[in-house]
Design a protein around this motif. Sequence first.
Motif, PDB file in Angstrom:
ATOM      1  N   ARG A  72       0.865  -1.093  -0.026  1.00  0.00           N
ATOM      2  CA  ARG A  72      -0.004   0.004   0.106  1.00  0.00           C
ATOM      3  C   ARG A  72       0.849   1.215   0.059  1.00  0.00           C
ATOM      4  NH1 ARG A  72      -3.696  -0.725   5.085  1.00  0.00           N
ATOM      5  NH2 ARG A  72      -4.464   1.373   4.244  1.00  0.00           N
ATOM      6  N   ASP A  73       0.421   2.216  -0.484  1.00  0.00           N
ATOM      7  CA  ASP A  73       1.030   3.641  -0.339  1.00  0.00           C
ATOM      8  C   ASP A  73      -0.174   4.553   0.209  1.00  0.00           C
ATOM      9  OD1 ASP A  73       2.034   6.260  -0.897  1.00  0.00           O
ATOM     10  OD2 ASP A  73       2.954   5.558  -3.088  1.00  0.00           O
ATOM     11  N   ASN A  74      -0.176   4.738   1.370  1.00  0.00           N
ATOM     12  CA  ASN A  74      -0.903   5.779   2.133  1.00  0.00           C
ATOM     13  C   ASN A  74      -1.161   7.159   1.609  1.00  0.00           C
ATOM     14  OD1 ASN A  74      -1.714   3.598   3.651  1.00  0.00           O
ATOM     15  ND2 ASN A  74      -0.457   3.959   5.285  1.00  0.00           N
ATOM     16  N   ALA A  75       0.036   7.497   0.967  1.00  0.00           N
ATOM     17  CA  ALA A  75       0.162   9.094   0.654  1.00  0.00           C
ATOM     18  C   ALA A  75      -0.762   9.044  -0.578  1.00  0.00           C
ATOM     19  CB  ALA A  75       1.539   9.420   0.359  1.00  0.00           C
ATOM     20  N   LYS A  76      -0.683   8.053  -1.388  1.00  0.00           N
ATOM     21  CA  LYS A  76      -1.488   8.044  -2.655  1.00  0.00           C
ATOM     22  C   LYS A  76      -2.666   7.476  -2.509  1.00  0.00           C
ATOM     23  CE  LYS A  76       2.887   8.093  -5.656  1.00  0.00           C
ATOM     24  NZ  LYS A  76       3.460   7.244  -6.681  1.00  0.00           N
ATOM     25  N   ASN A  77      -3.208   6.837  -1.307  1.00  0.00           N
ATOM     26  CA  ASN A  77      -4.367   5.954  -1.056  1.00  0.00           C
ATOM     27  C   ASN A  77      -4.516   4.806  -2.054  1.00  0.00           C
ATOM     28  OD1 ASN A  77      -5.201   7.902   0.809  1.00  0.00           O
ATOM     29  ND2 ASN A  77      -6.908   8.652   0.019  1.00  0.00           N
TER      30      ASN A  77
END
Length: 123
Positions: A72-77
């Motif tokens: 996952r990439d939380n910054a990019k959702n």
Amino acid sequence: QVQLVESGGGLVQAGGSLRLSCAASGLTFSSYTMGWFRQGPGKEREFVAAIRWKGGSTYYADSVKGRFTISRDNAKNMVYLQMNSLKPEDTAVYYCAVDLYSSGTTAVEYEYWGQGTQVTVSS
């Protein structure tokens, strides 16, 4: 309004790879467990992989362990499913989902779902 949109499905030969993506909006994405499920022809929806919001712990179905990787990439959702060494039995519609209250591995624990993306693996 929570929205999940999957992409990256397609037709691939056995042994090949695909990377699925899921774009999430309408919620604080980084606070929840994200999961991937799949539903093959004539089969029930089944758990594939999940990644917790805290610590990034991952969980996999035995059938995909060692071949698939969830991230996952939380910054990019965004949440991803890298699928390697694909087999014909991996053919299914793949769904991205959000678990608001736990780190579930069953479909009933997930509250929001995407529309799915088709993955077809030819032999």
